[in-house]
Design an enzyme around this catalytic site. Structure first.
Site, short mmCIF file in Angstrom:
data_model
loop_
_atom_site.label_atom_id
_atom_site.label_comp_id
_atom_site.label_asym_id
_atom_site.label_seq_id
_atom_site.Cartn_x
_atom_site.Cartn_y
_atom_site.Cartn_z
N GLU A 38 -10.84 11.45 -6.82
CA GLU A 38 -11.72 12.08 -7.97
C GLU A 38 -10.82 12.85 -9.08
O GLU A 38 -11.21 12.83 -10.21
CB GLU A 38 -12.19 13.42 -7.02
CG GLU A 38 -13.36 13.01 -5.99
CD GLU A 38 -14.54 12.56 -7.06
OE1 GLU A 38 -14.77 12.79 -7.94
OE2 GLU A 38 -15.49 11.59 -6.14
N TYR A 119 -16.39 20.90 -10.36
CA TYR A 119 -17.16 19.54 -9.78
C TYR A 119 -16.00 18.89 -8.61
O TYR A 119 -16.42 18.75 -7.74
CB TYR A 119 -16.76 18.67 -10.93
CG TYR A 119 -17.00 17.13 -10.40
CD1 TYR A 119 -18.33 16.92 -10.05
CD2 TYR A 119 -15.87 16.26 -10.42
CE1 TYR A 119 -18.27 15.55 -9.42
CE2 TYR A 119 -16.17 15.05 -9.79
CZ TYR A 119 -17.04 14.58 -9.32
OH TYR A 119 -17.20 13.35 -8.85
N ASP A 137 -21.38 14.74 -11.78
CA ASP A 137 -20.30 14.08 -12.53
C ASP A 137 -21.30 13.37 -13.55
O ASP A 137 -22.74 13.65 -13.64
CB ASP A 137 -19.55 12.84 -11.84
CG ASP A 137 -20.27 11.86 -11.17
OD1 ASP A 137 -21.80 12.02 -11.33
OD2 ASP A 137 -19.71 10.94 -10.78
N CYS A 193 -29.19 3.31 -11.82
CA CYS A 193 -29.67 4.20 -12.87
C CYS A 193 -28.45 4.10 -14.18
O CYS A 193 -27.94 5.10 -14.52
CB CYS A 193 -29.84 5.47 -12.43
SG CYS A 193 -30.79 6.61 -13.74
N CYS A 200 -34.86 -0.07 -13.12
CA CYS A 200 -35.97 0.74 -12.53
C CYS A 200 -36.58 0.35 -11.21
O CYS A 200 -37.05 0.81 -10.50
CB CYS A 200 -36.91 1.39 -13.33
SG CYS A 200 -35.99 2.40 -14.62
N CYS A 203 -35.03 0.91 -7.95
CA CYS A 203 -34.65 2.35 -7.62
C CYS A 203 -35.51 2.69 -6.62
O CYS A 203 -36.57 2.76 -6.76
CB CYS A 203 -34.85 3.06 -9.03
SG CYS A 203 -34.10 4.84 -8.70
N CYS A 209 -39.82 9.33 -10.65
CA CYS A 209 -39.13 9.45 -11.96
C CYS A 209 -40.05 9.77 -13.05
O CYS A 209 -40.60 8.95 -13.53
CB CYS A 209 -38.02 8.29 -12.02
SG CYS A 209 -37.04 8.50 -13.68
#
Length: 387
Positions: A38, A119, A137, A193, A200, A203, A209
């Site tokens: 991270e 975060y 993020d 995404c 899409c 997804c 959405c």
């Protein structure tokens, strides 16, 4: 609007990325691995991070091995990732973790550690310890902006995006599998995404959405236009001798490229340096007198480098002496050219050293090309005091 955490987790189980720091299905994540990855992934792509992560874990397989290392060894392995305060904070944090006996297992406890912000604390807590939080993020910001059709441009939208993102895990499946849910959000943003041309039709959240329903998914998140990146200019000097030693110095521990090793040089200013002004900052310039031989500097070329907030052009000058004067603490220290790879050089200084050594016809294991015939003849000679 319905955003099924079950649908997202089903998609993740079939499509999860295989990453060297990610635990296999059914295994517990190692908090040390999650933490290192991270920190490295801040402002850096997954593809770029993977080889750095693998080298880092080979050298520092445990928290204790990192804590007991010299900070220079950490900076050497970090060189090229940028944002060097992250590496120094990793070292400090490892020492703090050894002192306390391991990682805190909650967000607030993790935030007390050096270099771990909101975060990163949320990511470690969710992925390694199963705390039901949503780490936000860039990928998660993008998913959130689209599923809720938030049109306020970044960075101003960051607060509202964070407020809406934390609602994404309210479903029972997300609460039951917080580690997988956090990583599913990361993978959804990194693959389906995506910033451009979101896929899409693939997804798992396409039906819920809001941006897709409005036909604006490719436009989100909006961003406030950035101004032109300002330019800065500097000059750095590669001074070597017949023994193959190069004069180097260390940057201050705080600030840009803090703690890294560099060629001596000027400040970086908004206007280019004149030759006369630049050589006043050259190595041993304060020792040059009428009775001392002047160092003859040759222009080896320019190095371009882009930082987050400005672009930099560095003029690189080189000189070779029969014997190097003894440097004092102000001048810096000597490093053999073939040992430079073991020094904590930033990407910028690697490029500057490459430029200078290539001009001189030297290499030190950085895939430097030999100087072409006649290159020295085309160089502009820059004298010492009289330039």
């Amino acid at each position: 609007m319905t955003l099924s955490s079950s649908a997202l987790l089903t998609w993740y189980d079939r499509n999860r990325r295989t990453l060297p720091w990610r635990a296999l299905p059914g295994e517990l994540a190692d908090p040390y691995h999650v933490w290192i990855s991270e920190i490295m992934l801040q402002q850096t792509t997954v593809r770029a991070v993977i080889p750095y992560y693998q080298r880092f874990l080979e050298r520092f397989p445990t928290i204790a091995s990192l804590a007991n290392a010299a900070v220079d060894d950490v900076l050497v392995l970090w060189a090229g990732l940028g944002y060097y305060s992250r590496a120094r904070n990793l070292h400090r944090c490892a020492q703090a973790l050894v002192a306390r006996g391991g990682f805190p297992r909650d967000v607030e406890g993790l935030k007390t550690l050096p270099g771990i912000g909101a975060y990163t604390a949320s990511a470690i807590a969710a992925i390694a310890f199963g705390v039901p939080v949503v780490p936000v993020d860039g990928n998660v910001e993008r998913v959130t902006a689209r599923v809720f059709a938030i049109e306020t441009p970044l960075p101003g939208a960051r607060k509202v995006l964070a407020e809406r993102a934390v609602t994404l895990n309210h479903g029972r499946p997300a609460q039951t599998r917080p580690s997988d849910f956090a990583q599913a959000l990361f993978d959804l943003g990194a693959s389906i995404c995506a910033p451009r041309n979101p896929a899409c039709v693939l997804c798992p959240w396409q039906e819920g959405c809001a941006a897709r329903k409005a036909g604006i998914q490719a436009l989100l998140p909006r961003r406030t236009p950035k101004g032109d990146r300002p330019a800065r200019y500097g000059a750095h000097f590669l001074l070597t001798d017949e023994a193959g030693r190069i004069l180097m110095r260390r940057r201050p521990p705080a600030g840009l490229l803090g703690g890294t090793v560099e060629l001596p040089g000027t400040e970086w200013l908004p206007a280019p340096w004149s030759l006369a002004n630049a050589v006043r900052h050259a190595p041993f310039a304060d020792r040059m007198t009428e009775n001392e031989p002047q160092i003859r500097w040759e222009a080896a070329g320019a190095v371009k480098h882009v930082f987050t907030h400005f672009s930099l052009s560095v003029a690189v000058y080189v000189a070779r002496l029969p014997v190097m004067p003894n440097p004092d603490a102000h001048d810096g220290f000597l490093v053999r050219a073939d040992e430079l790879q073991k020094s904590a050089l930033s990407s910028l200084m690697k490029k500057c050293a490459e430029k200078g050594l290539e001009f001189l016809g030297d290499t030190y294991g950085m895939s430097l090309a030999r100087k072409t015939p006649g290159q020295t003849k085309r160089a502009k000679m820059i004298g010492g005091k009289g330039a």
